[in-house]
Design a protein around this motif. Structure first.
Motif, short mmCIF file in Angstrom:
data_model
loop_
_atom_site.label_atom_id
_atom_site.label_comp_id
_atom_site.label_asym_id
_atom_site.label_seq_id
_atom_site.Cartn_x
_atom_site.Cartn_y
_atom_site.Cartn_z
N ARG A 160 -28.38 -76.12 0.30
CA ARG A 160 -29.57 -75.48 -0.27
C ARG A 160 -30.60 -76.50 -0.72
N ARG A 161 -30.13 -77.55 -1.42
CA ARG A 161 -31.05 -78.59 -1.88
C ARG A 161 -31.77 -79.23 -0.69
N SER A 162 -31.00 -79.48 0.38
CA SER A 162 -31.56 -80.12 1.57
C SER A 162 -32.58 -79.19 2.25
N ILE A 188 -39.14 -76.45 11.35
CA ILE A 188 -37.70 -76.60 11.65
C ILE A 188 -36.88 -75.86 10.61
N GLN A 189 -36.11 -74.88 11.07
CA GLN A 189 -35.24 -74.10 10.18
C GLN A 189 -34.00 -74.92 9.82
N GLN A 190 -33.65 -74.94 8.55
CA GLN A 190 -32.41 -75.55 8.13
C GLN A 190 -31.54 -74.47 7.45
N GLY A 191 -30.56 -74.89 6.68
CA GLY A 191 -29.68 -73.92 6.04
C GLY A 191 -28.23 -74.03 6.51
N SER A 192 -27.96 -75.06 7.28
CA SER A 192 -26.60 -75.36 7.73
C SER A 192 -25.95 -74.09 8.33
N VAL A 193 -24.73 -73.76 7.89
CA VAL A 193 -24.01 -72.60 8.46
C VAL A 193 -24.03 -71.41 7.50
N TYR A 194 -25.01 -71.41 6.60
CA TYR A 194 -25.08 -70.34 5.57
C TYR A 194 -26.20 -69.36 5.91
N ASP A 196 -27.55 -66.74 4.53
CA ASP A 196 -28.63 -66.43 3.57
C ASP A 196 -29.65 -67.56 3.51
N GLN A 197 -29.17 -68.81 3.61
CA GLN A 197 -30.09 -69.95 3.56
C GLN A 197 -30.91 -70.03 4.85
N ARG A 198 -30.29 -69.70 5.97
CA ARG A 198 -31.03 -69.67 7.25
C ARG A 198 -32.17 -68.65 7.15
N GLN A 199 -31.88 -67.50 6.52
CA GLN A 199 -32.90 -66.45 6.38
C GLN A 199 -34.03 -66.93 5.47
N GLU A 200 -33.66 -67.52 4.33
CA GLU A 200 -34.69 -68.01 3.40
C GLU A 200 -35.57 -69.07 4.07
N SER A 201 -34.93 -69.95 4.85
CA SER A 201 -35.68 -71.00 5.53
C SER A 201 -36.64 -70.40 6.55
N ALA A 202 -36.16 -69.43 7.32
CA ALA A 202 -37.01 -68.77 8.33
C ALA A 202 -38.20 -68.07 7.66
N ASP A 203 -37.92 -67.39 6.55
CA ASP A 203 -39.00 -66.68 5.84
C ASP A 203 -40.05 -67.65 5.31
N LYS A 204 -39.59 -68.78 4.81
CA LYS A 204 -40.52 -69.79 4.27
C LYS A 204 -41.39 -70.36 5.38
N LEU A 205 -40.76 -70.63 6.53
CA LEU A 205 -41.52 -71.19 7.66
C LEU A 205 -42.56 -70.19 8.16
N ARG A 206 -42.19 -68.91 8.23
CA ARG A 206 -43.15 -67.88 8.67
C ARG A 206 -44.34 -67.83 7.72
N GLY A 217 -30.30 -78.81 12.18
CA GLY A 217 -29.01 -78.85 11.50
C GLY A 217 -27.85 -78.38 12.35
N LEU A 218 -28.03 -78.29 13.66
CA LEU A 218 -26.91 -77.93 14.55
C LEU A 218 -26.67 -79.06 15.55
N ALA A 219 -25.58 -78.95 16.29
CA ALA A 219 -25.15 -80.01 17.21
C ALA A 219 -24.97 -81.31 16.44
N VAL A 220 -24.44 -81.16 15.23
CA VAL A 220 -24.19 -82.33 14.38
C VAL A 220 -22.70 -82.43 14.03
N GLY A 221 -21.84 -81.95 14.95
CA GLY A 221 -20.40 -82.09 14.75
C GLY A 221 -19.70 -80.81 14.34
N GLU A 222 -20.44 -79.71 14.26
CA GLU A 222 -19.82 -78.45 13.82
C GLU A 222 -18.96 -77.83 14.92
N GLY A 223 -19.19 -78.25 16.16
CA GLY A 223 -18.42 -77.66 17.28
C GLY A 223 -19.12 -76.46 17.86
N GLN A 224 -18.80 -76.14 19.13
CA GLN A 224 -19.53 -75.09 19.84
C GLN A 224 -19.34 -73.72 19.21
#
Ligand SMILES: C=CCOC(=O)Nc1nc2cc3[nH]c(NC)nc3cc2c(=O)[nH]1
Length: 373
Positions: A160-162, A188-194, A196-206, A217-224
């Motif tokens: 969230r901080r990030s 750029i949307q962030q929010g890792s794998v959370y 609610d945070q992905r939604q907040e990030s998308a809303d802020k960007l809009r 924040g993807l393709a950084v070792g989380e796996g397919q």
């Protein structure tokens, strides 16, 4: 009046879509794969060869170019397109991701990031404002907001901080970018794998408003599997009439899965970097040309492929020049891999346009062996 930046969706098949991004320097057919031209070159390729593989756009890296030869020098020489002899669209990243993965002695504050060059140890600073200035000096057509790629794994509070820092930097990027007709700024949307945070990030960007939206924040070792879990919901959070760009992806099956889930643009070093190590991607799976079993094989990598490597050379030859560390080995395998990736994108675009993506995807998986072939 310079032509505008525009995106038109031309067909859909499920969540997948085809489209065209229009820019003053040419059109980009989506879904699109962008070859990576890190230091003003797609390694081992001439620009005309990159174009011959079917690429409409390539990617340049702010971090590398600001250190060497510097954005100011490239601007004095007429900008990145002139400098590298590529007159079609270029997307540049904002530098955030590479500073965190390449630079030494980094210090991250609300202002931005200070760091030591991995080339000569000199000290540098990247802020949203400086990143916009560098990307303007380079003259790129699609500019990326300055963000922090949240490391994986991150707990919810850290993520969230990030994300919230990246959203404050997104607004500063938008303000510093200003009004540049014909040029685009992507958030750029962030929010890792959370979710609610992905939604907040998308809303802020809009709310801030961008010409396109990346999923960071993807393709950084989380796996397919985890990446696809996030892609089940994240693309639809972003405006559907704007390009959706998934950064750093990926292997052919990552690309197919991302397109099925609504992604329009991707970039990855995989086809070029693995070409230099002797790994060839084909419709049947991966060929590791260094393997001794290829040393007497007169067949091409893939007899269906029309690239120069497959039309004119045997596996035996490619094995030989790779083992001998001949420069042509990197040239031929890079060309083949970029050709294969672009052929895959063309296949996806055709399948979506004709409403037969499901059949294309099952055929794609049915052909491919799991291990090396
Ligand atoms: C061209 C990129 C434009 O984006 C930026 O300037 N910032 C940014 N880059 C990323 C690059 C990534 N590569 C991978 N995997 C290989 N994951 C990535 C994630 C990000 C990200 O969250 N932000």
């Amino acid at each position: 009046m310079t032509k505008k930046f525009n995106f038109d969706v031309t067909a859909t098949d499920g969540r997948a879509r085809t489209g065209v991004i229009s820019t003053p320097r040419g059109e980009i057919r989506t879904p699109a794969f962008m070859p990576v031209g890190t230091a003003a070159t797609v390694k081992a390729m001439l620009p005309e060869s990159v174009r011959a593989t079917g690429a409409d756009i390539l990617l340049g890296n702010t971090y590398h170019l600001m250190l060497r030869p510097t954005a100011e020098r490239i601007a004095r020489l007429g900008g990145l397109h002139r400098f590298m002899n590529w007159d079609r669209p270029i997307l540049t990243d904002s530098g955030g991701f590479q500073v965190m993965s390449l630079a030494g002695l980094r210090k991250l504050t609300e202002e931005g990031v200070t760091f030591k060059s991995h080339i000569d140890g000199s000290r540098h600073a990247l802020t949203p404002e400086r990143s916009m200035e560098i990307q303007a000096l380079l003259g790129s057509d699609i500019v990326m907001a300055f963000d922090e790629c949240t490391p994986f794994p991150s707990d919810e509070a850290t993520a969230r901080r990030s994300m919230e820092l990246s959203m404050r930097w997104a607004r500063r990027s938008r303000e510093a970018f200003g009004d540049r007709p014909g040029h685009a700024l992507f958030g750029i949307q962030q929010g890792s794998v959370y979710r609610d945070q992905r939604q907040e990030s998308a809303d802020k960007l809009r709310e801030i408003g961008f010409d396109g939206y990346a999923i960071g924040g993807l393709a950084v070792g989380e796996g397919q599997a985890t990446m696809f879990e996030v892609l089940e919901y994240a693309p639809a959070m972003l405006p559907e009439d704007r390009p959706r760009y998934l950064m750093g992806v990926g292997k052919p099956d990552d690309i197919v899965g991302a397109v099925e889930r609504g992604i329009d643009m991707m970039d990855c070093v995989l086809p070029s970097r693995s070409g230099r190590t002797g790994q060839a991607f084909t419709r049947f799976g991966v060929v590791n040309i260094r393997n001794a079993r290829h040393q007497d094989d007169p067949r091409p990598l893939d007899e269906h492929c029309t690239c120069p490597a497959c039309r004119n050379y045997s596996r035996a030859y490619l094995h030989h020049v790779n083992r001998a560390q001949e420069i042509i080995a990197s040239m031929l395998l890079t060309w083949h891999n970029l050709h294969y990736f672009q052929e895959l994108m063309q296949g996806l675009r055709d399948a979506i346009a004709e409403g037969r993506l499901a059949a294309f995807v099952s055929d794609f998986h049915a052909r491919r062996a799991e291990g090396d072939i």
